[in-house]
Write an enzyme that holds these catalytic residues in place. Structure first.
Site: not given
Length: 689
Positions: A541, A627, A662
């Site tokens: 991320s 995501d 995610h």
């Protein structure tokens, strides 16, 4: 296998000229077409064709290493107790716990009466996940009378959860309240109503609502809706004494909290303090007072109290301190339980209401991570804690304040065997280019030679004030036992050394994060842990953004790069206020739409925009089709541009999870296999397999 001669030709995304202008600068983005115009639905045949081609190439590249992946997976799986269970926690008349059945990917949830009786299965995740590619239980909240449970389930990775009310006696759902829930629901005192939050079309938690069980959904009441600031998100939480329900809204830097009585949730919400840029506060309630942690007069926060009648009038209880970072509190009957950090190490403190006396719960190791665990009762006989270090497996304690005694309730089992005496850990303070010192936690197997020749794995995150804890992880033993040292760089952008450490890695100071990581790597080289090109790095991320930035700036240092769901198309994303989460991200990264300086800075480090015609190390990039946080096209576009521009023949792989979001695939074994793939990639590209 650094070379690609034995593989099919890597996929090449078509270049389709696309340009736009901002602040007098023309931005060219030939891979913008990889964003499906119908998103969140992804049905464009060209887009899907490219993603499938990349996934096929990933499979082809990893197929020769299938035995290694399987061996790593079995090693990792062998260190996880298949029939693991949590320590039971008392909540009202019951003890609650979860357990894994042997072979299962998901937990089963149980309870039994405190006074004795049969174990009762109250939620069976394996049964609920049957036939689903993705399953995530986001919340499981039992009503105060023990009859009902509010559950939140996501079955596609989109982070939109279905909120159901379940009758625990029959194990049947009696109603569905919403299909777009998120967060933790809160029950009313009488067990007849639930307060919850919902996400809108932009995936933002924007309102808190109240539903009376059994009433028509048309009668659901909105308690608070965020309309003033599209970057703010709404959450709900119950006070520790269960008297109040807090309705909180805010972004990464600003808070605003209201409360309603838990027995009258439809009462007019009472505002504690209005929003003010960069003012943060957290609240709990006990003994008829509000207990507040706030940064209103010190960067490391202070503790204050206020009456319910004058909630905005705050009286200091514990002043802010340069030495002690106050991170949170829970207001129990007998103590304020304070979570603090001193010199980068967690400190858990109990404060007596009557005389202000404090007790720091003692821990023996020089480097560790500790936190208050699940303590749902207002007046617990002991306080539940969690603890681990880089060499000490996760441990659950009860702390008995009257005796100043830690009672061990559970130590994480490693079924295949683990001898802590065979490993060593260090905490280093390594110099940075601007005169600071960055903490680095290192673990290795004893006998590791600091001769500059050993392989090193280096991990970091560096954003949103999240401090990566120096905790225990069984998976990393697969690297340690193969001769690696494993290091965590506690770089700016996290709050490891206090809130200022976070502030010094965001907005205009964002590049400190990247510099800290590179300087930590060079410091580890100087300390003899490794050498240039012998460092494998991984981040996800915002940590994936870090991977992209340092791969661009210092590619010669890295032997392999793993970037999970990487936030790499920073400029385009922050310029697009129609994307779900962009407005809420501006306080962290800056708003390049209105701020030319922010535009120039983001453009200068955005990994996608700064891909250079140079040699890059071997890279594994992952993403998730569903995501909502880092959209799939960010890693896809980045991989496409890297394939176009890079001058080396090192392996570049892109894997897009077509049924996940995610966090990657759901289920403990699926997630573990993805970890095994990442380690296999590292080992093969660094020549250890």
């Amino acid at each position: 296998m650094n070379k690609m001669s034995a593989l099919p030709t890597p996929p090449r995304a078509e270049k389709r000229p696309h340009r736009y202008e901002r602040h007098g600068v023309t931005i060219e983005d030939d891979y913008a077409w990889l964003r499906d115009p119908g998103y969140p639905k992804v049905e464009d045949e060209d887009v899907l064709g490219y993603l499938k081609a990349e996934n096929a190439y990933f499979e082809a590249a990893m197929e020769p290493h299938a035995e290694l992946v399987e061996a790593l997976f079995e090693e990792m799986k062998g260190r996880i107790k298949e029939d693991d269970s949590s320590v039971p926690v008392r909540d009202g008349d019951y003890l609650y716990w979860w357990a894994f059945k042997p072979g299962e990917q998901y937990r089963s949830w149980y309870r039994k009466p405190v006074d004795g009786g049969e174990d009762q299965l109250i939620f069976d995740e394996p049964a609920e996940a049957e036939g689903k590619e993705y399953f995530r239980l986001g919340a499981f909240e039992v009503s105060p009378d023990g009859r009902l449970a509010a559950t939140l389930v996501d079955d596609d990775g989109s982070e939109r959860f279905k909120l159901n009310i379940r009758d625990l006696a029959s194990s049947k759902d009696v109603e569905t309240v919403t299909d777009v829930g998120i967060g933790q629901p809160v029950w009313t005192s009488d067990s007849q109503g639930v307060v919850f939050t919902e996400v809108n079309d932009n995936w933002r938690s924007y309102r808190a609502r109240y539903h009376r069980v059994g009433q028509p959904l048309s009668e659901v009441t909105t308690l608070y809706e965020e309309v003033d600031d599209i970057g703010f998100s709404v959450g709900v939480v119950r006070s520790q004494d269960r008297s109040l329900i807090f309705l909180a809204t805010g972004d990464n830097t600003t808070s605003e909290i209201r409360f309603v009585p838990a027995d009258r949730p439809d009462a007019e919400p009472v505002l504690i303090a209005p929003r003010k840029p960069n003012l943060e506060y957290m609240v709990d309630a006990a003994h008829g007072k509000l207990w507040i942690v706030t940064n209103d007069d010190h960067v490391n926060f202070r503790v204050a109290e206020a009456s319910l009648d004058e909630p905005g009038s705050w009286k200091t209880v514990i002043a802010g301190s340069d030495a002690t970072y106050l991170r949170g509190l829970s207001a129990f009957r007998d103590h304020l339980a304070l979570t603090t950090r001193v010199d980068g190490l967690d400190q858990l403190v109990l404060r007596d209401y009557a005389n202000g006396a404090t007790t720091r719960i003692p821990f023996a190791e020089a480097s560790y991570t500790a936190a208050f665990g699940s303590n749902p009762e207002f007046a617990p006989a002991a306080y539940r804690l969690s603890y681990s270090s880089m060499v000490t497996p996760g441990t659950v304690y009860d702390y008995h304040p009257g005796e100043d005694r830690l009672e061990v309730l559970k130590v994480q089992e490693v079924p295949s065997g683990y001898d802590a005496s065979q490993y060593a850990t260090e905490r280093l303070m390594l110099p940075t280019r601007d005169g600071k010192s960055v903490p680095v936690s290192v673990v290795y197997k004893k006998g590791f030679d600091k001769d500059g020749k050993g392989p090193l794995f280096l991990y970091a995150y560096g954003a949103y004030g999240y401090a990566v804890p120096p905790s225990f992880a069984t998976a990393r033993l697969s690297l340690l036992d193969r001769g690696y040292a494993y290091a965590i760089a506690h770089i700016r952008g996290g709050d490891d050394l206090g809130y200022q450490w976070f502030l010094d890695g965001k907005l205009a100071k964002r590049t400190n994060t990247f510099h800290d990581f590179v300087d930590a790597a060079r410091g580890l080289i100087a300390e003899g842990f490794t050498g240039p090109g012998r460092i494998a790095i991984q981040g996800g991320s915002a940590g994936g953004e870090l991977m992209g930035a340092v791969a661009n700036s210092d590619p010669e240092l890295w032997g392999a790069v793993v970037a999970d769901v990487p936030f790499v198309d920073v400029l385009n994303t922050m310029l697009d206020d129609t994307l779900p989460l962009t407005p809420g991200e501006w306080p962290e990264w800056g708003n390049p739409i209105t701020d030319r300086a922010a535009f120039d800075l983001i453009r200068s480090y955005s990994p996608y925009d700064q891909v250079k015609r140079q040699a890059y190390p071997p890279m594994l990039i992952t993403g998730g089709l569903h995501d909502p946080r880092v959209t799939y096209w960010e890693p896809a576009k980045w991989a496409a541009r890297l394939r176009e521009v890079k001058t080396d023949r090192n392996l570049l792989l892109l894997k897009i999870n077509m049924g996940a979001g995610h966090g990657g695939k759901s289920g403990r074994w699926n997630a573990l296999r993805e970890g095994a793939e990442a380690y296999a990639f590292i080992l093969t590209q660094m020549g250890q397999a």
